[in-house]
Motif scaffolding. Sequence first.
Motif, short mmCIF file in Angstrom:
data_model
loop_
_atom_site.label_atom_id
_atom_site.label_comp_id
_atom_site.label_asym_id
_atom_site.label_seq_id
_atom_site.Cartn_x
_atom_site.Cartn_y
_atom_site.Cartn_z
N LEU A 75 0.83 -1.21 0.00
CA LEU A 75 0.00 0.00 0.00
C LEU A 75 0.87 1.25 0.00
CD1 LEU A 75 -2.80 1.36 0.25
CD2 LEU A 75 -2.59 1.11 2.74
N VAL A 76 1.90 1.26 0.84
CA VAL A 76 2.82 2.41 0.90
C VAL A 76 3.52 2.60 -0.44
CG1 VAL A 76 4.95 3.26 1.96
CG2 VAL A 76 3.17 2.25 3.39
N ILE A 77 4.00 1.50 -1.02
CA ILE A 77 4.71 1.58 -2.31
C ILE A 77 3.80 2.14 -3.40
CG2 ILE A 77 5.79 0.22 -4.13
CD1 ILE A 77 6.72 -1.72 -1.85
N CYS A 78 2.55 1.65 -3.46
CA CYS A 78 1.61 2.10 -4.49
C CYS A 78 1.25 3.58 -4.33
CB CYS A 78 0.35 1.24 -4.46
SG CYS A 78 0.60 -0.45 -5.02
N ILE A 79 1.00 4.00 -3.08
CA ILE A 79 0.63 5.40 -2.83
C ILE A 79 1.75 6.34 -3.27
CG2 ILE A 79 0.23 7.11 -1.02
CD1 ILE A 79 -1.37 4.95 0.46
N ALA A 98 10.18 0.13 2.41
CA ALA A 98 9.03 -0.75 2.18
C ALA A 98 9.38 -1.91 1.25
CB ALA A 98 7.87 0.07 1.60
N VAL A 99 10.13 -1.64 0.19
CA VAL A 99 10.54 -2.71 -0.73
C VAL A 99 11.43 -3.72 0.00
CG1 VAL A 99 11.94 -3.20 -2.79
CG2 VAL A 99 10.33 -1.28 -2.80
N ILE A 100 12.35 -3.23 0.79
CA ILE A 100 13.25 -4.11 1.55
C ILE A 100 12.46 -4.98 2.52
CG2 ILE A 100 15.10 -4.13 3.28
CD1 ILE A 100 16.08 -1.49 1.88
N ASP A 101 11.48 -4.38 3.20
CA ASP A 101 10.66 -5.12 4.17
C ASP A 101 9.94 -6.30 3.51
OD1 ASP A 101 11.34 -3.53 6.29
OD2 ASP A 101 9.63 -2.19 6.09
N VAL A 102 9.34 -6.07 2.34
CA VAL A 102 8.61 -7.13 1.66
C VAL A 102 9.54 -8.27 1.27
CG1 VAL A 102 7.29 -7.70 -0.43
CG2 VAL A 102 6.79 -5.59 0.81
N ILE A 103 10.69 -7.95 0.70
CA ILE A 103 11.62 -8.99 0.24
C ILE A 103 12.22 -9.74 1.42
CG2 ILE A 103 13.71 -9.46 -1.08
CD1 ILE A 103 13.05 -7.00 -2.78
N ILE A 314 9.47 -9.32 12.67
CA ILE A 314 8.53 -8.33 13.20
C ILE A 314 8.79 -6.91 12.66
CG2 ILE A 314 7.66 -7.22 15.30
CD1 ILE A 314 6.66 -10.07 14.84
N PRO A 315 10.04 -6.42 12.60
CA PRO A 315 10.25 -5.05 12.11
C PRO A 315 9.66 -4.76 10.72
CG PRO A 315 12.22 -5.80 13.21
CD PRO A 315 11.30 -6.99 13.13
N PRO A 316 9.82 -5.64 9.71
CA PRO A 316 9.19 -5.35 8.42
C PRO A 316 7.68 -5.25 8.48
CG PRO A 316 10.87 -7.03 8.15
CD PRO A 316 10.69 -6.84 9.63
N CYS A 317 7.07 -5.90 9.49
CA CYS A 317 5.62 -5.83 9.66
C CYS A 317 5.17 -4.52 10.29
CB CYS A 317 5.15 -7.02 10.51
SG CYS A 317 3.42 -6.97 10.98
N ILE A 318 5.91 -4.05 11.28
CA ILE A 318 5.47 -2.85 12.01
C ILE A 318 5.98 -1.56 11.39
CG2 ILE A 318 5.35 -4.17 14.15
CD1 ILE A 318 7.82 -2.60 15.09
N ASN A 319 6.99 -1.63 10.51
CA ASN A 319 7.53 -0.42 9.90
C ASN A 319 6.47 0.43 9.20
OD1 ASN A 319 10.07 -0.98 10.83
ND2 ASN A 319 10.90 -1.64 8.87
N SER A 324 5.54 4.63 8.20
CA SER A 324 5.12 5.09 6.87
C SER A 324 3.68 5.58 6.84
CB SER A 324 5.31 3.95 5.86
OG SER A 324 6.65 3.52 5.84
N LEU A 325 2.74 4.76 7.36
CA LEU A 325 1.32 5.12 7.29
C LEU A 325 0.95 6.23 8.28
CD1 LEU A 325 -0.27 1.59 6.79
CD2 LEU A 325 0.09 3.36 5.07
N LYS A 326 1.85 6.53 9.24
CA LYS A 326 1.61 7.62 10.17
C LYS A 326 2.23 8.93 9.69
CE LYS A 326 1.25 7.19 14.54
NZ LYS A 326 1.53 7.04 15.97
N THR A 327 2.98 8.85 8.58
CA THR A 327 3.51 10.08 7.99
C THR A 327 2.35 10.91 7.46
OG1 THR A 327 5.50 8.87 7.36
CG2 THR A 327 5.13 10.99 6.30
#
Length: 356
Positions: A75-79, A98-103, A314-319, A324-327
């Motif tokens: 969602l962050v990447i698309c926005i 975000a890309v790093i977290d997914v991979i 856990i970090p890639p999930c909560i990042n 990002s979404l709180k920016t």
Amino acid sequence: MISLFVRLKGFYSERPPAHSLWSSTMSFLRTVLNDSVIIHPPGFYIIGFQTFPYISVYFIFLAFVYVVTVVFNSLVICIIAFDHCLHTPKFLAVVNLAVIDVILNTCTIPSMIKIFLITDNFIPFNLCFVQMYVYYTFVSLESYALAILAYDRLIAICFPLRQNSINTLCSMSCIVGLTWSFALGVTAFTTGIMTRLSFCNSLRVFSYFCDYAPVFRLACNDYTMQWSAASFLTVLILGGPFIFILLSYITILVIVFRMKSLDSRVKALATCVEHIILVAVFYIPLLVIFLIGFYLGLIDPDQRVLSLSLASCIPPCINPIVYSLKTKEIKIRVLALVRKNKISTDPKKCCKNSGL
């Protein structure tokens, strides 16, 4: 003799051998071959979480973590990708994370579910080193991505008037590109030297994936170079960025406390809170595990596997949720997207708009 070994290796690579058959074959090879011949097995057996009860519940939790990671980071990447107003240095750093977290989570969680829920724990030799390379490359990139976000905060707070001239899209692209090139290159070297080891003893890797240290400790020849590379890599991917982040925040605090207005201080520090949470969640568990487990050996192996898997997944999930979404800019666009979907799915609104 080498051609005989190659034929033997090809025979075993057709199907995973039984552990007893492999052990007897390796005993024979150790007595016949000299130390100059490198012995590569068909693969390894990933062994972990053996003493934990109800471990299947943990993997169901990890499956949920993986879904959240993919959905929210996508969602962050698309926005950011589709909104040209967000094509700025700050959001380039955010989309990089975000890309790093997914991979990173894609590299480990599906494999863990396959190994421990489906109980298919054999991993071919080459695939083992591919997984090792991808995992450590993206752990490195995760660490550098957090350092890049600290750099963005440092420029924004310490040089507010020169921010647009110092932190440009071009300079941020160069920084991100350099970290990717560096991580890919360094991890390629450290993984490549693992192929110089001979594995003629146990093939049981006590971890949740093809972990670097548990694999090289299975070697029957000298692994001093690999141990040194692991130590160097730990300092390089964790110690270096972490020290840079600490120095950045020390500088930020000095600048903030020189501000005369209390309101300005609060606003400046408020922009750093989410990033500090990300840094704490990522670095503290990993540094504790590597320092206590790898160097001192004081941590129980089962607890090390569980702690390392949590610290990595856990970090890639909560990042995206914490940062990002709180920016502000992303939050506005997400809320606008949600409102738009509500309006389009409301039958009363649809009837009104259609004139019915």
